[in-house]
Design a protein around this motif. Structure first.
Motif, PDB file in Angstrom:
ATOM      1  N   PHE A  65      33.041  27.985  27.073  1.00 55.93           N
ATOM      2  CA  PHE A  65      32.030  29.047  27.232  1.00 55.93           C
ATOM      3  C   PHE A  65      32.233  30.210  26.268  1.00 55.93           C
ATOM      4  O   PHE A  65      31.440  31.142  26.251  1.00 55.93           O
ATOM      5  N   GLY A  88      37.399  36.838  43.469  1.00 53.49           N
ATOM      6  CA  GLY A  88      37.466  37.347  44.835  1.00 53.49           C
ATOM      7  C   GLY A  88      38.893  37.568  45.300  1.00 53.49           C
ATOM      8  O   GLY A  88      39.141  38.275  46.267  1.00 53.49           O
ATOM      9  N   GLU A  89      39.849  36.957  44.615  1.00 53.66           N
ATOM     10  CA  GLU A  89      41.247  37.082  45.031  1.00 53.66           C
ATOM     11  C   GLU A  89      41.992  38.140  44.247  1.00 53.66           C
ATOM     12  O   GLU A  89      43.140  38.449  44.559  1.00 53.66           O
ATOM     13  N   GLY A  96      24.042  26.588  35.643  1.00 58.44           N
ATOM     14  CA  GLY A  96      24.517  27.711  34.847  1.00 58.44           C
ATOM     15  C   GLY A  96      24.170  27.619  33.381  1.00 58.44           C
ATOM     16  O   GLY A  96      24.766  28.291  32.552  1.00 58.44           O
ATOM     17  N   VAL A 118      33.086  37.074  48.075  1.00 54.48           N
ATOM     18  CA  VAL A 118      32.812  36.925  46.649  1.00 54.48           C
ATOM     19  C   VAL A 118      31.585  36.036  46.437  1.00 54.48           C
ATOM     20  O   VAL A 118      30.878  36.143  45.451  1.00 54.48           O
ATOM     21  N   ILE A 140      37.635  33.399  48.031  1.00 59.67           N
ATOM     22  CA  ILE A 140      37.648  32.129  47.298  1.00 59.67           C
ATOM     23  C   ILE A 140      36.242  31.687  46.952  1.00 59.67           C
ATOM     24  O   ILE A 140      35.338  31.767  47.781  1.00 59.67           O
ATOM     25  N   SER A 141      36.079  31.222  45.718  1.00 59.09           N
ATOM     26  CA  SER A 141      34.801  30.602  45.367  1.00 59.09           C
ATOM     27  C   SER A 141      35.083  29.145  45.030  1.00 59.09           C
ATOM     28  O   SER A 141      36.229  28.745  44.900  1.00 59.09           O
ATOM     29  N   GLY A 199      29.830  29.073  42.613  1.00 56.65           N
ATOM     30  CA  GLY A 199      30.080  30.223  41.757  1.00 56.65           C
ATOM     31  C   GLY A 199      31.077  29.991  40.646  1.00 56.65           C
ATOM     32  O   GLY A 199      31.515  30.936  39.996  1.00 56.65           O
ATOM     33  N   VAL A 200      31.477  28.774  40.431  1.00 57.45           N
ATOM     34  CA  VAL A 200      32.401  28.482  39.335  1.00 57.45           C
ATOM     35  C   VAL A 200      31.819  27.344  38.521  1.00 57.45           C
ATOM     36  O   VAL A 200      31.395  26.334  39.081  1.00 57.45           O
ATOM     37  N   CYS A 201      31.786  27.518  37.206  1.00 54.15           N
ATOM     38  CA  CYS A 201      31.283  26.437  36.354  1.00 54.15           C
ATOM     39  C   CYS A 201      32.435  25.885  35.560  1.00 54.15           C
ATOM     40  O   CYS A 201      33.183  26.632  34.951  1.00 54.15           O
ATOM     41  N   VAL A 240      27.905  32.261  32.664  1.00 51.86           N
ATOM     42  CA  VAL A 240      26.960  33.053  33.464  1.00 51.86           C
ATOM     43  C   VAL A 240      27.591  33.765  34.650  1.00 51.86           C
ATOM     44  O   VAL A 240      27.082  34.771  35.116  1.00 51.86           O
ATOM     45  N   ASN A 241      28.700  33.240  35.162  1.00 50.16           N
ATOM     46  CA  ASN A 241      29.333  33.856  36.332  1.00 50.16           C
ATOM     47  C   ASN A 241      30.312  34.950  35.948  1.00 50.16           C
ATOM     48  O   ASN A 241      30.881  35.607  36.807  1.00 50.16           O
ATOM     49  N   GLY A 284      37.781  26.084  35.617  1.00 50.06           N
ATOM     50  CA  GLY A 284      36.457  26.687  35.492  1.00 50.06           C
ATOM     51  C   GLY A 284      36.510  28.196  35.363  1.00 50.06           C
ATOM     52  O   GLY A 284      37.306  28.848  36.024  1.00 50.06           O
ATOM     53  N   HIS A 285      35.636  28.749  34.539  1.00 44.22           N
ATOM     54  CA  HIS A 285      35.559  30.200  34.361  1.00 44.22           C
ATOM     55  C   HIS A 285      34.651  30.793  35.428  1.00 44.22           C
ATOM     56  O   HIS A 285      33.703  30.132  35.837  1.00 44.22           O
ATOM     57  N   PRO A 286      34.756  32.028  35.885  1.00 46.40           N
ATOM     58  CA  PRO A 286      35.801  32.976  35.484  1.00 46.40           C
ATOM     59  C   PRO A 286      37.077  32.817  36.319  1.00 46.40           C
ATOM     60  O   PRO A 286      37.009  32.429  37.480  1.00 46.40           O
ATOM     61  N   LYS A 287      38.203  33.082  35.716  1.00 55.33           N
ATOM     62  CA  LYS A 287      39.471  33.000  36.431  1.00 55.33           C
ATOM     63  C   LYS A 287      40.359  34.130  35.916  1.00 55.33           C
ATOM     64  O   LYS A 287      40.200  34.579  34.795  1.00 55.33           O
TER      65      LYS A 287
END
Lengths: 165, 555, 278
Positions: C80, C130-131, B430, B253, B296-297, B536-538, C50-51, C110-113
């Protein structure tokens, strides 16, 4: 599982009640040249040793080592003490340690603990953290944090160690 | 009841062994640290409630104990995040014993079973470490062997799974890591080279991870290997270090599921003599995110460690825009000169003056599309191609800093710093659509030694920028009675914020007590809000106001 | 000594050399997938995150694989998702969304989740994009413990939706069970921050199509209790009349319903139906 571990630590705590003097644990770190250095090699012919943890980003650590550096000649003449400065800078700054140390003109022996192995083994949580070790390898004193003038109190202890012999 | 009996049995066995002298020479050591925060409402900051992110209280704490007897060591660590302090991932909430080990250590061989930390070379392909202040811990739980068969030769092997907060390892969920490393110090190993002027150390590592493929979309490689080779050359006052690492296809990912290989290079060349040190560092990274779980990120489960090569700043305004490595691609350099202007010279003064100049810059790499139909980085393809010297014009970060360090007399000394920073806030935090932050920062850190043990330190900082939150000014006063007490008052004032309502003072008062290895500090004050973008997570960390207590000790 | 060393070296080398899978194209899997029941994927997102477009693309790739057995719901919450005129004038947040965000600690993480069937692991409900694939593959292979049929029709000149939901429990279980209904609007066009050039332009995608956006819950943030303790064969049947907001496009509305266990929110069965015109 958790409960057994708690019990185990309690047993070990009983031992703690009989305070014993600690030694430097045996850990392999590196010299400025990248060679392996085992802590058992720390020696000073029976004279006192100061072991101080520092890093390039730790200003109080550098102030403490600057203060030691200024007094080092005097201290060595009087007591023969040897100072080891262990840098916990990781691989982002490892190659900058030697030029920094030389740029500062420090005379100590500098060691690199890039993955904080010695720091963890000696139970150091915050730096600066300085240890005073006697001629037999036993830790006799330590302090964390540095403020101007703290080196004087440390030196009193060094003198006592040297005079004790 | 059962537990009490077990405790007594253990205690009796122990006392017995002690009486027989078997436990002589054994030691118990440990330490603990507690950081707690209590949040309070603050009208000016718009905090109406003492509940921030659902919690009133943040508490991070740990306690560790190590027992050593001869060549054997055993240890464990207890951790509690009830609830984690603001800024820490909520998945850290919990308590327990995440770390315990037993190890045997002799001159020839060292074996550790349980949790451990390890680094191969510079850590590019394997580094497991912990950083309490960041809440980072990727300890490997398994087995580690370090074998030193001859002088100058060291061989390491590791096998296990990595820590992921409190989640226990399950087969076919996250991955397993295995690796081997060999290092040869040629001067030690080869007798004839022992007194040579040339110092040579070579090393090689091979690491691979295994993770089952349960993904419904992609055909994923279950075993991914990464290899690295390093060389450390020293000659008189010069030192050259280089490490090259390569990783085979690792769609995850983090790299948007591309099947490209990854590589990284880290090199440095330095010259040092008493009073002068010069160093040049170069780095190139291309698709080197290497985690033991490809789904995982975030800032967890990294197997390797790609170091950022820019100066870590100690002063708060200088550290407002910190650079974080971009494992998907970056190319950077750092140059530093440390010089001590000698005592007695014109500029040096009575005590000599320290001068340090540091410059670093990181650019993105240039990526070329594979063909006309595949856009760069398209998931499910080889991604892109990028030659070894392909660097893009896009600057991610640049930092020029000059530091002067001067002692005026026995009572006064100062450090002056000037920095010029360029920070691509859109990519690194971001903040889409925002222009890169260009800032001038100046710091003056003056210490007045009132007498032998009392000192007053004054720190004045300023940041001038047209972007993001605008200009800042900071002032700090710290009074210390060495080696025990300190009192600090500080304020950071965002006077230049383009939004007049947001021009807040972030003040802070703290005092602390230090005795030997114990340190206690109590702080009351405000923290500005921030955005943390890692892996990759904000997430947005809201501004907070309240009390912080920090306690650390060892035994 | 030398033999020992060579042996060790060979063992270590063997450990790592055997461990290298080089994949040849095609990289994407084709073929049939097994689905025993329907699964809900909640994608917590925001127009200024943004992600998030990358995560939305992953959700759609998964929908391509599982078709109607995967129900995706986009929930706009947190920092966001706050509107920021003139570039981001839309407000796609909901009371339910913000409440679930706080309960499942989404914004703090944190987003995205995303949440898959509201399954939790030691109290953590959220999963990174990713999961999602492996979690959905796991959930969708488990047999359903309940059936759910859903019908939704417009009434009163397309201003109200009449919903009927009924189903049964397929085995005896303890605990309280709830029925939750939501109204979603698909294809809302607006701007979206983005940092992934393979999804769209950066830093903003103009005229981005926000898919299956949660607009409101029909029966409250926690739904309605339908059972105190189930016995195999128990049935439930509920009807609702819900007034829609004037700003929503009627041709894009759908209703999502799910049955969940009160103690840990885990979803037993979920269904989605497009709202039929009069």
């Amino acid at each position: 599982m958790k409960k057994y571990l708690i019990l185990l630590s309690l047993v070990v705590f009983v031992q703690l009640l009989q305070a014993q003097q600690s030694e430097i644990p045996t850990v392999t770190i590196k010299t400025l040249d990248g060679k392996n250095f085992i802590t058992t090699e720390i020696s000073n012919d029976g004279k006192p040793v100061i072991l101080s943890f520092w890093a390039l980003w730790c200003k109080p650590c550098q102030k403490e080592l600057d203060a030691f550096n200024e007094l080092y000649d005097e201290w060595q003449e009087e007591t023969g003490v040897k100072i080891y400065a262990v840098s916990i800078d990781d691989s982002r700054s490892t190659s900058r340690v030697m030029p920094f140390v030389n740029g500062k003109g420090w005379d100590f022996e500098v060691l690199i603990d890039a993955n904080s192995d010695l720091k963890r083994a000696m139970n150091v949580n915050m730096i600066p953290h300085t240890f005073l070790i006697d001629g037999n390898g036993k830790i006799v004193a330590q302090h964390t944090s540095y403020f101007e003038g703290a080196e004087l109190e440390l030196y009193e202890k060094v003198k006592k160690l040297a005079g004790k012999k | 009841m059962k537990h009490i009996i077990l405790f007594c049995v253990l205690l009796c066995t122990y006392t017995n062994l002690k009486a027989q002298g078997i436990t002589d020479g054994s030691r118990v050591n440990g330490s603990f640290q507690v950081d707690g925060q209590y949040y309070m409402p603050d009208d000016a900051l718009g905090i109406n409630d003492s509940v921030i992110g659902g919690r009133k209280l943040g508490l991070n704490g740990f306690g560790k104990i190590t027992y050593t007897l001869g060549n054997f060591t055993a240890g464990l660590r207890y951790e509690a995040y009830m609830t984690p302090i603001l800024g820490f991932d909520p998945a850290q909430e919990g308590n327990g014993f995440p770390f315990f080990f037993v190890s045997y250590n002799s001159e020839l061989i060292e074996v550790t079973a349980g949790s451990f930390y390890e680094q191969f070379g510079n850590g590019l392909v394997l580094r497991s470490y912990e950083e309490w202040t960041l809440g980072y811990d990727n300890a490997i739980s398994g087995i580690k062997v370090v074998y030193k068969p001859f002088r100058g030769v060291s061989i390491k092997g590791v096998y296990g799974n990595q820590r992921y907060y409190w989640e226990k390892y399950e087969r076919n969920k996250r991955g397993l890591v295995r690796g081997a490393d060999a290092e040869v110090d040629l001067n030690e190993a080869i007798g004839s080279l022992q007194s040579s002027d040339f110092r040579v150390i070579v090393g090689a590592s091979a690491v691979s991870k295994y993770q089952a493929d349960n993904d419904p979309i992609y055909n994923l490689p279950e075993n991914v290997g990464a290899f690295a080779g390093r060389l450390n050359l020293g000659w008189n006052r010069f030192n050259f270090m280089t490490e090259y690492a390569q990783k085979i296809n690792d769609p995850s990912v983090m790299n948007n599921y591309i099947y490209k290989n990854g590589h990284a290079v880290l090199s440095s060349l330095s010259y040092s003599q008493k009073g002068l040190g010069v160093v040049l560092q170069l780095k190139r990274v291309d698709n080197m995110s290497f985690k033991s779980d490809r789904g995982i990120s975030g800032n967890v489960l990294d197997i390797g460690f790609i170091p950022p090569i820019n100066r870590t700043h100690s002063y708060s305004l200088a550290a407002r825009y910190p650079y974080a490595t971009q494992p998907n691609g970056e190319m950077g350099m750092q140059f530093q000169v440390n010089y001590k202007i000698p005592k007695g010279s014109l500029l040096g003064g009575k005590y000599g003056t320290g001068l340090a100049v540091n410059f670093s810059q990181v650019n993105d790499i240039k990526r070329t599309a594979l063909n006309d139909t595949t856009p760069v980085g398209m998931p499910g393809t080889l991604g892109y191609s990028s030659g070894f010297f392909d660097v893009s014009d896009k600057i991610l970060f640049r930092d020029l800093n000059i530091e002067v360090d001067k002692k005026f007399n026995t009572s006064w000394k100062a450090v002056f710093q000037y920095m010029n920073q360029y920070f691509d806030i859109e990519t690194l935090q971001g903040k889409a659509g925002k222009k890169p932050v260009q800032a001038h920062i100046a710091v003056a850190d003056v210490t007045w030694r009132v007498n032998a043990v009392n000192s007053l330190r004054m720190e004045a900082q300023g940041m001038w920028t047209k972007e993001d939150k605008g200009d800042w000014a900071g002032l700090l006063l710290e009074y210390a009675i060495a080696p025990t007490w300190f009192f600090t008052l500080a304020d950071q004032y965002n006077y230049g914020n383009p939004d007049a309502d947001q021009r807040h003072h972030y003040y802070m008062a703290s005092f602390g007590y230090t005795k030997q290895a114990t340190r206690v500090a109590l702080t009351y004050g405000r923290q500005p809000e921030g955005v943390i973008c890692v892996g990759g997570v904000c997430r947005q960390v809201p501004a907070a106001s309240g009390l912080t207590l920090s306690l650390t000790t060892n035994f | 000594m030398n033999n020992r060393l060579s042996f060790l070296a060979i063992v270590l080398l063997g450990l790592t050399i055997t461990a290298c899978d080089k994949i040849e194209p095609p990289y994407k899997q084709g073929g049939e997938v097994l689905a025993e029941r329907k699964v809900l994927l909640e994608d917590y997102t925001g127009q200024r995150c943004v992600n998030c477009p990358t995560a939305a693309r992953i959700a759609h790739d998964l929908k391509d694989v599982y078709g109607e057995n995967l129900i995706v719901m986009g929930i706009h919450t947190g920092f966001f998702a706050v509107p920021f005129p003139p570039q981001f004038p839309l407000d796609m947040r909901t009371e339910a969304g913000e409440s679930w965000d706080a309960a499942f600690k989404i914004s703090t993480a944190g987003h995205p989740k995303g949440l898959v069937n509201r399954y939790n692991k030691e109290g953590i409900y959220y999963l990174g994009p990713g999961e999602w694939g492996t979690a959905i593959a796991d959930a969708i292979s488990k047999k359903a413990d309940a059936t759910l049929e859903l019908e939704a029709n417009f009434t009163a000149g397309n201003t109200k939706i009449f919903i009927s939901a009924n189903g049964s429990f397929l085995r005896s279980m303890e605990g309280e069970y709830f029925l939750q209904l939501c109204v979603l609007e698909d294809s809302i066009v607006g701007n979206q921050n983005n940092n992934d050039p393979t999804v769209g332009t950066t830093p903003v995608i103009e005229n981005y199509v926000h898919r299956h956006v949660l607009r409101a819950t029909v029966n409250g943030i926690n739904g309605e209790k339908i059972s105190d303790e189930t016995v195999s064969g128990d049935t439930f049947s509920k009807t609702y009349e819900f007034a829609i907001d004037a700003g929503w496009k009627t041709q894009h509305l759908s209703v999502v319903a799910w049955v969940y266990r009160g103690s840990d929110f885990e979803i037993l069965q979920v269904e989605e139906v497009h709202v039929q015109s009069e």
